[in-house]
Design a protein around this motif. Structure first.
Motif, PDB file in Angstrom:
ATOM      1  N   ASN A 158       3.786  44.249   5.973  1.00 61.82           N
ATOM      2  CA  ASN A 158       2.807  43.371   5.519  1.00 61.82           C
ATOM      3  C   ASN A 158       2.368  42.527   6.763  1.00 61.82           C
ATOM      4  O   ASN A 158       1.221  41.811   6.771  1.00 61.82           O
ATOM      5  CB  ASN A 158       3.806  42.406   4.650  1.00 61.82           C
ATOM      6  N   ALA A 159       3.387  42.097   7.643  1.00 65.05           N
ATOM      7  CA  ALA A 159       2.985  41.253   8.834  1.00 65.05           C
ATOM      8  C   ALA A 159       1.645  42.014   9.431  1.00 65.05           C
ATOM      9  O   ALA A 159       0.842  41.437  10.045  1.00 65.05           O
ATOM     10  CB  ALA A 159       4.063  40.861   9.672  1.00 65.05           C
ATOM     11  N   VAL A 160       2.012  43.266   9.776  1.00 63.51           N
ATOM     12  CA  VAL A 160       0.649  43.846  10.580  1.00 63.51           C
ATOM     13  C   VAL A 160      -0.411  44.191   9.811  1.00 63.51           C
ATOM     14  O   VAL A 160      -1.555  43.615  10.278  1.00 63.51           O
ATOM     15  CB  VAL A 160       1.161  45.609  10.755  1.00 63.51           C
TER      16      VAL A 160
ATOM     17  N   LEU B 218       6.408  43.077  -2.302  1.00 64.60           N
ATOM     18  CA  LEU B 218       7.314  42.047  -2.395  1.00 64.60           C
ATOM     19  C   LEU B 218       7.997  41.966  -3.550  1.00 64.60           C
ATOM     20  O   LEU B 218       9.219  41.452  -3.462  1.00 64.60           O
ATOM     21  CB  LEU B 218       6.384  40.657  -2.249  1.00 64.60           C
ATOM     22  N   SER B 219       7.669  42.343  -4.511  1.00 60.96           N
ATOM     23  CA  SER B 219       8.352  42.504  -6.080  1.00 60.96           C
ATOM     24  C   SER B 219       9.765  43.570  -5.636  1.00 60.96           C
ATOM     25  O   SER B 219      10.798  43.262  -6.035  1.00 60.96           O
ATOM     26  CB  SER B 219       7.742  43.500  -7.188  1.00 60.96           C
ATOM     27  N   ILE B 220       9.251  44.607  -4.929  1.00 63.48           N
ATOM     28  CA  ILE B 220      10.282  45.625  -4.366  1.00 63.48           C
ATOM     29  C   ILE B 220      11.469  44.764  -3.632  1.00 63.48           C
ATOM     30  O   ILE B 220      12.515  45.036  -3.757  1.00 63.48           O
ATOM     31  CB  ILE B 220       9.992  46.773  -3.586  1.00 63.48           C
TER      32      ILE B 220
ATOM     33  N   GLY C  50      -2.510  48.237   0.490  1.00 62.43           N
ATOM     34  CA  GLY C  50      -1.450  47.667  -0.527  1.00 62.43           C
ATOM     35  C   GLY C  50      -1.402  48.103  -1.818  1.00 62.43           C
ATOM     36  O   GLY C  50      -2.539  48.498  -2.530  1.00 62.43           O
ATOM     37  N   THR C  51      -0.407  48.266  -2.469  1.00 61.72           N
ATOM     38  CA  THR C  51      -0.311  48.562  -3.941  1.00 61.72           C
ATOM     39  C   THR C  51       0.047  47.234  -4.511  1.00 61.72           C
ATOM     40  O   THR C  51      -0.053  47.303  -5.986  1.00 61.72           O
ATOM     41  CB  THR C  51       1.003  49.318  -4.094  1.00 61.72           C
ATOM     42  N   GLY C  52       0.282  46.023  -3.985  1.00 64.25           N
ATOM     43  CA  GLY C  52       0.616  44.728  -4.644  1.00 64.25           C
ATOM     44  C   GLY C  52       2.085  44.845  -5.306  1.00 64.25           C
ATOM     45  O   GLY C  52       2.454  43.891  -6.052  1.00 64.25           O
TER      46      GLY C  52
ATOM     47  N   GLY D 101      -1.841  33.769   7.054  1.00 65.56           N
ATOM     48  CA  GLY D 101      -1.197  32.834   6.304  1.00 65.56           C
ATOM     49  C   GLY D 101      -1.423  32.777   4.864  1.00 65.56           C
ATOM     50  O   GLY D 101      -2.401  33.335   4.412  1.00 65.56           O
ATOM     51  N   ILE D 102      -0.605  31.870   4.055  1.00 69.46           N
ATOM     52  CA  ILE D 102      -0.633  31.878   2.491  1.00 69.46           C
ATOM     53  C   ILE D 102      -0.661  30.538   2.261  1.00 69.46           C
ATOM     54  O   ILE D 102       0.098  29.652   2.758  1.00 69.46           O
ATOM     55  CB  ILE D 102       0.356  32.493   1.916  1.00 69.46           C
ATOM     56  N   SER D 103      -1.508  29.956   1.425  1.00 71.90           N
ATOM     57  CA  SER D 103      -1.517  28.679   1.054  1.00 71.90           C
ATOM     58  C   SER D 103      -0.272  28.320   0.227  1.00 71.90           C
ATOM     59  O   SER D 103       0.086  29.124  -0.798  1.00 71.90           O
ATOM     60  CB  SER D 103      -2.911  27.988   0.430  1.00 71.90           C
TER      61      SER D 103
HETATM   62  P1  ADP Z   1       0.388  44.172  -1.310  1.00 72.50           P
HETATM   63  O1  ADP Z   1       0.560  45.579  -1.576  1.00 72.50           O
HETATM   64  O2  ADP Z   1      -0.903  43.603  -1.851  1.00 72.50           O
HETATM   65  O3  ADP Z   1       0.508  43.739   0.404  1.00 72.50           O
HETATM   66  P2  ADP Z   1       2.843  42.619  -1.522  1.00 72.50           P
HETATM   67  O4  ADP Z   1       3.740  42.523  -2.600  1.00 72.50           O
HETATM   68  O5  ADP Z   1       3.590  43.322  -0.409  1.00 72.50           O
HETATM   69  O6  ADP Z   1       1.323  43.499  -2.028  1.00 72.50           O
HETATM   70  O7  ADP Z   1       2.207  41.095  -1.115  1.00 72.50           O
HETATM   71  C1  ADP Z   1       1.765  40.305  -2.069  1.00 72.50           C
HETATM   72  C2  ADP Z   1       0.789  39.403  -1.391  1.00 72.50           C
HETATM   73  O8  ADP Z   1       1.267  38.624  -0.645  1.00 72.50           O
HETATM   74  C3  ADP Z   1      -0.508  40.270  -0.793  1.00 72.50           C
HETATM   75  O9  ADP Z   1      -1.414  40.619  -1.456  1.00 72.50           O
HETATM   76  C4  ADP Z   1      -0.906  39.175   0.397  1.00 72.50           C
HETATM   77  O10 ADP Z   1      -1.813  38.524  -0.154  1.00 72.50           O
HETATM   78  C5  ADP Z   1       0.387  38.277   0.583  1.00 72.50           C
HETATM   79  N1  ADP Z   1       0.923  38.728   1.531  1.00 72.50           N
HETATM   80  C6  ADP Z   1       2.395  39.197   1.859  1.00 72.50           C
HETATM   81  N2  ADP Z   1       2.778  39.313   3.374  1.00 72.50           N
HETATM   82  C7  ADP Z   1       1.920  38.541   3.661  1.00 72.50           C
HETATM   83  C8  ADP Z   1       1.879  38.213   5.001  1.00 72.50           C
HETATM   84  N3  ADP Z   1       2.605  38.334   5.969  1.00 72.50           N
HETATM   85  N4  ADP Z   1       0.869  37.334   5.627  1.00 72.50           N
HETATM   86  C9  ADP Z   1      -0.103  36.721   4.812  1.00 72.50           C
HETATM   87  N5  ADP Z   1       0.017  37.253   3.140  1.00 72.50           N
HETATM   88  C10 ADP Z   1       0.868  38.022   2.965  1.00 72.50           C
END
Ligand code: ADP
Length: 365
Positions: free
Chosen positions: A257-259, A320-322, A315-317, A289-291
């Motif tokens: 995700n960071a990448v 982070l759930s996993i 991404g699959t969305g 970043g994320i608000s």
């Molecule tokens: P995805 O497959 O969409 O990345 P995730 O469940 O891994 O799904 O992440 C959910 C959402 O969280 C992402 O769609 C993204 O908007 C946000 N996100 C996750 N990691 C980061 C990050 N390191 N920086 C910015 N936003 C992030």
């Protein structure tokens, strides 16, 4: 000098009697209403002895009247999860416990203080909700399973077609391959989530962290293609106890995700360090970043801050759930700190009980 109290005025006396009767009637109504509540209600005195309980408490908690009036609740529920919870102080609500009076029902229980150090125990039957949740889980698992085979077939045939044979369809074929791969990944992630949701325990194996961190870094570098500066700082000198496969999936998810959410030229730091109560794995990036408004919802399935950015980066969305489920199974917590335009830190806090000294045998923990 003594004065004799004035004889009550008959009008005042009548009013007093009327008010008393009204109060008694109100009290009776209140009790009758409470006794019919679908939730179990138990009034407890200062010593947690049972003062009163309603019909649902008879069914769900197995209390009997009149013999249980005045009994100590903890003793009365001895041997159940509720008794342990009461003994532990019952500071937090108890979720999803087996109802002592109905072995096939599950309840959520809370203890509320009232009056002069008295307490009110409330128990709600959540069996119906649990059943619905089970139906939902089964449905998602079955659909994912059913989709797996046709998707594999479609993907296989798409791979067989050489775009050079049909140059006019080359771009279409390309897009079809990308999308079928994405669908396959969604199905795999859904199946992983289903498995994690139904699992209550994970295998307790040694997870050598030096090797895992090196793999996570290598995978992040492969995904980055040299667009980011990726650093690894490992000072914890501890291995983890848990499921190697699931921990790999969670920790590498955060790095990937960071990448994916850091523009080219940004930096990513992967850390594994000790804290006073265990050790923390964290991934810090200098990305989008994320608000704050999104932070609490990020671990929900398919929740994305920006759908297009998630989709474009593959991404699959569900990542982070996993991560959240894997951490729960390891009694670890996910902490997210982020500032839009500056970057994010995703940190996994592992407790002492999950740590092993590197190279030690498991018993040496
Ligand atoms: P995805 O497959 O969409 O990345 P995730 O469940 O891994 O799904 O992440 C959910 C959402 O969280 C992402 O769609 C993204 O908007 C946000 N996100 C996750 N990691 C980061 C990050 N390191 N920086 C910015 N936003 C992030």
């Amino acid at each position: 000098m003594m004065t004799t109290p004035a004889a009550p005025n008959p009008l005042q006396h009548d009013r007093f009697m009327m008010r008393s009767r009204r109060l008694a009637a109100n009290l009776r109504d209140l009790r009758n209403a409470a006794s019919q509540l679908p939730d179990a209600v138990v009034l407890l005195d200062r010593q947690q002895r049972i003062r009163w309980f309603n019909h649902a408490a008879e069914n769900l908690l197995g209390l009997r009247r009149p013999q249980d009036r005045g009994a100590a609740l903890q003793q009365r529920l001895a041997g159940s999860k509720l008794a342990d919870w009461l003994r532990g102080g019952a500071h937090e609500p108890l979720n999803d416990a087996v109802a002592p009076g109905q072995a096939d029902s599950q309840i959520n229980v809370s203890l509320l203080p009232f009056g002069d150090q008295e307490q009110l125990l409330l128990a709600r039957d959540i069996s119906h909700l649990n059943r619905l949740e089970q139906v939902r889980r089964d449905f998602v698992a079955n659909v994912s399973h059913e989709l797996r085979t046709p998707l594999t077939v479609i993907h296989g045939y798409l791979e067989l077609i050489d775009p050079e044979d049909v140059p006019e369809l080359a771009s279409v074929l390309d897009e079809m391959r990308v999308q079928s791969k994405r669908m396959g990944q969604i199905v795999e992630d859904l199946l992983t989530l289903s498995r994690l949701e139904t699992q209550h325990h994970i295998s307790d194996e040694r997870v050598p962290m030096a090797a895992l961190l090196a793999t996570v870094r290598k995978e992040a570098e492969a995904l980055s293609h040299g667009r980011h500066r990726i650093t690894l700082q490992s000072t914890a000198e501890a291995d983890l106890l848990g499921s190697p496969k699931d921990l790999h999936s969670a920790l590498s998810n955060l790095a990937s995700n960071a990448v994916r959410y850091t523009p080219a030229g940004g930096s990513i730091t992967i850390r594994w360090e000790r804290t006073p109560d265990g050790a923390v794995y964290s991934v810090n990036d200098t990305g989008f970043g994320i608000s704050a408004t999104h932070l609490s919802r990020l671990t929900e399935r398919f929740y994305r801050v920006s759908s297009s950015r998630s989709r474009d980066s593959g991404g699959t969305g569900l990542g982070l759930s996993i991560v959240k489920h894997v951490l729960n199974l390891h009694q670890a917590q996910l902490r997210i700190e982020s500032t839009p335009g500056v970057g994010s830190t995703f940190a996994c806090q592992f407790g002492q009980a999950r740590l092993l000294a590197p190279g030690d045998k498991d018993e040496d923990r």
